[in-house]
Design an enzyme around this catalytic site. Structure first.
Site, PDB file in Angstrom:
ATOM      1  N   CYS A  77       6.685   0.538  -0.264  1.00 28.61           N
ATOM      2  CA  CYS A  77       7.372   1.830  -0.157  1.00 28.61           C
ATOM      3  C   CYS A  77       7.272   2.655  -1.443  1.00 28.61           C
ATOM      4  CB  CYS A  77       8.823   1.646   0.273  1.00 28.61           C
ATOM      5  SG  CYS A  77       9.794   0.512  -0.720  1.00 28.61           S
ATOM      6  N   ASP A 288      11.147   9.535   3.801  1.00 27.01           N
ATOM      7  CA  ASP A 288      11.338   8.087   3.887  1.00 27.01           C
ATOM      8  C   ASP A 288      10.036   7.412   4.316  1.00 27.01           C
ATOM      9  OD1 ASP A 288      12.194   5.510   4.294  1.00 27.01           O
ATOM     10  OD2 ASP A 288      13.827   6.019   5.667  1.00 27.01           O
ATOM     11  N   HIS A 290       9.666   4.294   5.131  1.00 24.52           N
ATOM     12  CA  HIS A 290       9.941   3.049   5.845  1.00 24.52           C
ATOM     13  C   HIS A 290       9.738   3.175   7.356  1.00 24.52           C
ATOM     14  CE1 HIS A 290      12.135   2.734   1.988  1.00 24.52           C
ATOM     15  NE2 HIS A 290      11.710   1.479   2.039  1.00 24.52           N
TER      16      HIS A 290
END
Length: 406
Positions: A77, A288, A290
């Site tokens: 990430c 994000d 993820h």
């Protein structure tokens, strides 16, 4: 296990989309140097967010290093956030801050060439393959989680091989930005190298060709460059507290998002990295990484389906006080005048009050520091990703950032 994890991520993201929307507030939204009113300019704001290149976990790509992982789910990430902050710098450099991405619209060739730099292939200069293997020189095994400072060092080293973008990358040490060192770095003569079209129609430099993220023979040279100044990506790693962010730094952090040179902030929570691009009130807006998506390969003509590289969900938000104190703040300067204006603003607005000081900005190289030596591309006679496997021998790791004094 990977399928279960991906399914859980999908369900969490779908649930988050139901909860998250921009508040109907009179407070302004600041996004990478641009100000918006949610009530009057919501569509323009969402278009701006959608236009940022969004890099997420990917799966089913060629194994890293030949025998390594085929997915970066669970560990990549911060590398993806590093890709996003660098991609934003390249967008500023070639397309400008005002550029917008619209679904199904034809985009400039520079856009496609930027995107090619980040595809999940070992021969793309800022791919997950190159970043993970360059991280070995920073003491990180492939598959290990990175912090903001480490990914900044990786970007600095990979940029040495990117002749098309010809980007100078400066990562500050000890919370100190040295004007003299930056001007030395950015006023170096650019590397001389010609880009030659190959028989397959791709552009290949005389050396290191497969690491340039090339797109087509028509996009040669470095458009938008300014004689005497290499465009600068400045990354300032900081630690704004011990275990939690110290509230004394919050207003100064917000000021960074207001600057026209802003590239946002790398940070997040322990082992959860986000790319922060703005704020509203006491909440940060972020992209994000993820979400696990399948790797995308170019078509036969070199074009890429870019739908999955732009986040078309509602913007994510997080309370500033929930931010982990370890962050890295990014800025881009296309010209020397840009950098000079930023220095003036920082000296007048960020550093004028001691309680707001996140970092130091000094004119001269500190005498007790080692001499500043601008990094240069090593002389090598090979091409491709096999170089990166031994790259750790060519560089020394930088020290980690220090805790700020209050």
């Amino acid at each position: 296990m990977e399928a279960v994890r991906a399914q859980c991520e999908t369900q969490i993201n779908a649930f988050s989309d139901l909860l998250e929307d921009l508040p109907d507030s009179d407070e302004p939204v600041w996004l990478l140097g641009e100000q918006y009113c949610v009530k009057a300019e919501k569509s323009e704001l969402l278009s701006d967010i959608r236009s940022r290149l969004w890099f997420t976990y990917r799966k089913k790509f060629c194994p890293i290093g030949g025998t390594g992982p085929c997915s970066d789910t669970g560990w990549g990430c911060m590398l993806r956030c590093g890709q996003m902050i660098l991609a934003q710098a390249l967008v500023y450099r070639h397309l400008g801050r005002e550029w917008r991405w619209e679904k199904e619209n034809c985009q400039p060739e520079e856009y496609h060439r930027i995107l090619h730099c980040f595809l999940d292939r070992k021969d793309c200069c800022y791919s997950i393959h190159q970043m993970a293997q360059m991280g070995v020189g920073e003491g990180k095994s492939v598959g290990e989680w990175y912090g903001p400072n480490t990914v900044a060092q990786v970007l600095k080293k990979l940029a040495l091989f990117d002749e098309w973008n010809s980007l100078a990358v400066y990562v500050s040490m000890d919370n100190t930005v040295v004007i003299e060192d930056i001007k030395t770095l950015c006023k170096l003569q650019p590397m001389k190298g010609q880009l030659k079209p190959s028989s397959s129609g791709q552009v290949e430099p005389q050396a290191m060709g497969s690491m340039l993220g090339h797109f087509s023979p028509q996009a040669q040279g470095t458009p938008g460059s300014h004689p005497g100044w290499k465009p600068l990506l400045l990354i300032i790693p900081l630690r704004m507290g011990i275990n939690h962010i110290n509230p004394v730094y919050i207003e100064a952090l917000k000021e960074c998002f207001k600057m026209p040179q802003s590239l946002g902030v790398l940070g997040g929570k322990p082992n959860l990295a986000y790319y922060f691009i703005g704020f509203i009130g006491d909440e940060l807006i972020y992209l994000d990484p993820h979400t696990t998506q399948a790797a995308v390969d170019p078509d036969f003509d070199g074009t890429v389906d870019d739908q999955s590289y732009h986040c078309q969900r509602r913007p994510r938000r997080m309370k500033i006080l929930n931010l982990d104190p370890s962050v890295a703040v990014g800025f881009f300067f296309k010209t020397e005048a840009d950098f000079d204006r930023w220095c003036t603003f920082v000296q007048q607005e960020i550093l004028k009050k001691r309680c707001l000081r996140m970092f130091e900005l000094v004119e001269k190289h500190p005498p007790h520091w080692p001499p500043f030596i601008p990094p240069t591309k090593p002389e090598v006679q090979t091409t491709g990703a096999e170089l990166i496997e031994s790259m750790d021998k060519l560089f020394e790791s930088e020290e980690e950032f220090e805790i700020l004094n209050v």
